[in-house]
Scaffold this motif. Structure first.
Motif, short mmCIF file in Angstrom:
data_model
loop_
_atom_site.label_atom_id
_atom_site.label_comp_id
_atom_site.label_asym_id
_atom_site.label_seq_id
_atom_site.Cartn_x
_atom_site.Cartn_y
_atom_site.Cartn_z
N GLU A 82 0.85 -1.19 0.00
CA GLU A 82 0.00 0.00 0.00
C GLU A 82 0.88 1.24 0.00
OE1 GLU A 82 -2.74 0.06 3.23
OE2 GLU A 82 -4.09 -1.40 2.31
N TRP A 83 0.49 2.25 -0.78
CA TRP A 83 1.23 3.51 -0.75
C TRP A 83 1.26 4.06 0.66
CZ3 TRP A 83 3.98 3.60 -4.75
CH2 TRP A 83 3.50 3.33 -6.02
N ARG A 84 0.16 3.92 1.39
CA ARG A 84 0.07 4.45 2.75
C ARG A 84 1.18 3.90 3.64
NH1 ARG A 84 -5.35 3.01 5.87
NH2 ARG A 84 -4.49 0.95 5.43
N ARG A 88 4.74 6.32 4.75
CA ARG A 88 4.54 6.84 6.10
C ARG A 88 5.75 7.64 6.61
NH1 ARG A 88 4.70 1.13 7.16
NH2 ARG A 88 6.67 0.50 8.15
N THR A 89 6.95 7.38 6.06
CA THR A 89 8.12 8.15 6.46
C THR A 89 8.49 9.21 5.44
OG1 THR A 89 9.58 6.47 5.47
CG2 THR A 89 9.06 6.25 7.82
N GLY A 90 7.62 9.45 4.46
CA GLY A 90 7.86 10.50 3.49
C GLY A 90 8.07 9.99 2.08
N ARG A 136 -2.74 15.20 -1.20
CA ARG A 136 -3.87 14.27 -1.24
C ARG A 136 -3.81 13.27 -0.10
NH1 ARG A 136 -3.01 12.97 -5.98
NH2 ARG A 136 -2.11 10.89 -5.77
N ARG A 137 -2.60 12.82 0.24
CA ARG A 137 -2.45 11.78 1.27
C ARG A 137 -2.01 12.35 2.61
NH1 ARG A 137 0.66 7.79 -2.98
NH2 ARG A 137 -1.18 7.33 -4.24
N LEU A 139 0.80 13.88 3.69
CA LEU A 139 2.12 13.40 4.08
C LEU A 139 2.99 14.57 4.52
CD1 LEU A 139 2.70 11.07 0.99
CD2 LEU A 139 1.81 10.39 3.23
N LEU A 140 4.10 14.24 5.20
CA LEU A 140 5.04 15.29 5.57
C LEU A 140 5.66 15.88 4.29
CD1 LEU A 140 8.31 14.29 5.31
CD2 LEU A 140 7.55 12.77 7.13
N ASP A 141 6.07 17.13 4.37
CA ASP A 141 6.55 17.83 3.17
C ASP A 141 8.06 17.63 2.99
OD1 ASP A 141 7.07 19.45 1.06
OD2 ASP A 141 6.25 21.28 1.93
N ASP A 142 8.41 16.60 2.21
CA ASP A 142 9.81 16.41 1.82
C ASP A 142 9.90 16.36 0.29
OD1 ASP A 142 8.64 13.96 1.39
OD2 ASP A 142 10.25 12.78 2.28
N VAL A 143 9.04 17.15 -0.36
CA VAL A 143 8.96 17.15 -1.82
C VAL A 143 10.29 17.56 -2.44
CG1 VAL A 143 7.89 18.27 -3.82
CG2 VAL A 143 6.47 17.46 -1.93
N ASP A 144 10.97 18.55 -1.86
CA ASP A 144 12.26 19.00 -2.41
C ASP A 144 13.26 17.85 -2.44
OD1 ASP A 144 11.28 21.54 -2.77
OD2 ASP A 144 12.25 22.37 -0.98
N GLN A 145 13.37 17.14 -1.31
CA GLN A 145 14.32 16.02 -1.22
C GLN A 145 13.92 14.88 -2.14
OE1 GLN A 145 12.79 17.65 1.22
NE2 GLN A 145 14.03 17.75 3.11
N ALA A 146 12.62 14.57 -2.20
CA ALA A 146 12.13 13.47 -3.05
C ALA A 146 12.35 13.80 -4.52
CB ALA A 146 10.65 13.21 -2.77
N THR A 147 12.14 15.06 -4.89
CA THR A 147 12.36 15.48 -6.28
C THR A 147 13.83 15.32 -6.66
OG1 THR A 147 10.54 17.08 -6.18
CG2 THR A 147 12.20 17.42 -7.89
N ALA A 148 14.72 15.70 -5.75
CA ALA A 148 16.16 15.58 -6.01
C ALA A 148 16.56 14.13 -6.22
CB ALA A 148 16.95 16.19 -4.86
N VAL A 149 15.99 13.23 -5.42
CA VAL A 149 16.33 11.80 -5.54
C VAL A 149 15.84 11.26 -6.89
CG1 VAL A 149 15.91 9.50 -4.61
CG2 VAL A 149 16.36 11.39 -3.06
#
Length: 277
Positions: A82-84, A88-90, A136-137, A139-149
């Protein structure tokens, strides 16, 4: 895939019981279970625990088969994620978790009817997708880090011996993820990456004959080892030869509907013209 795997395990349990000459009620009584439990397990209405399997095999005189069946149970449990649970950790963790698989795979096949897939996405497109997912879900905001990865993961397009065969439905080029400006940049980027020697990009035209196969769920094939299938609530992982063969055949059918090279570029350019109005 998941339901088929559950049914296969249930069928094997029933075969073991029948071969042992035990009735369902006799097995339930010997195990100290409710009288309906055996029936539920044999019809995959309930999934067994590892201890259920060990008890079943012991009472049926098939203890030598317990380890293999427990391994099958573990495989079934890990097929669906599940995506959930994964997020859960970002979102950064989700991106990092798949890096080893991408790096060790040589031939990657992707089909998408929803969006332009990760290896071909621009930073703006990635950010729009991830930020929408986060909101939508909740979640904690780690979009910058996730985008970089995710951007760093695109190194596989340029390094090593990785080869990508990617099929998109033409409709994907029209979905305004991130808005018109983001989509325009993304489409121009598609035209650029189409020339890479590691990438084969096919587009299935809107007017293609779909008599043999309709648009299907988004999936990723990693060599001949694994296929990941994405859904709204989670993703399925298939690793059996039968599952791999099924998606291999599907990819082949979709490939025959797609256009490549100059004709594919024309479709992308047309999408740009429509976007520009």
């Amino acid at each position: 895939m998941l339901q088929q795997a559950r049914q296969a395990l249930a069928v094997r349990l029933r075969e073991i019981r029948v071969e042992a000459g035990l009735t369902a009620s006799a097995l339930a009584a010997a195990a100290g279970w409710h009288r309906t439990k055996v029936s539920k397990l044999e019809h995959s209405a309930t999934m067994p625990s590892a201890e259920d399997i060990r008890t079943w095999c012991r009472l049926c005189g098939a203890e030598d088969q317990a380890a293999e069946l427990v391994s099958s149970l573990v495989a079934v449990d890990t097929m669906w994620t599940e995506w959930r649970r994964l997020e859960r950790t970002g979102l950064r963790h989700v991106q990092e978790a798949v890096l080893p698989l991408w790096e060790r795979t040589r031939r990657i096949r992707i089909y998408s009817s929803w969006l332009i897939p990760g290896p071909l996405q621009t930073e703006g497109y990635i950010r729009a997708l991830l930020d929408a997912t986060r909101r939508r879900r909740k979640l904690l905001d780690d979009v910058d880090q996730a985008t970089a990865v995710r951007l760093a993961k695109q190194d596989v397009l340029y390094k090593g011996e990785h080869r990508f065969a990617i099929l998109l439905e033409e409709s994907v080029l029209r979905y305004r993820i991130g808005g018109p400006a983001v989509l325009e940049t993304q489409l121009r980027h598609l035209l650029s990456v189409m020339s890479l020697p590691s990438v084969s990009l096919g587009i299935i035209p809107l007017d293609a004959d779909r008599s043999l196969l309709r648009p299907v769920e988004m999936f990723f094939m990693f060599d001949e080892v694994q296929v990941n299938v994405e859904f709204v609530s989670g993703w399925l992982r298939g690793t059996t030869p039968r599952e791999i063969a099924m998606y291999d055949q599907t990819f082949g059918l979709l490939s025959r509907m797609a256009v490549h090279g100059k004709r594919a570029r024309e479709i992308v350019v047309n999408a740009l013209d429509i976007l520009g109005g």
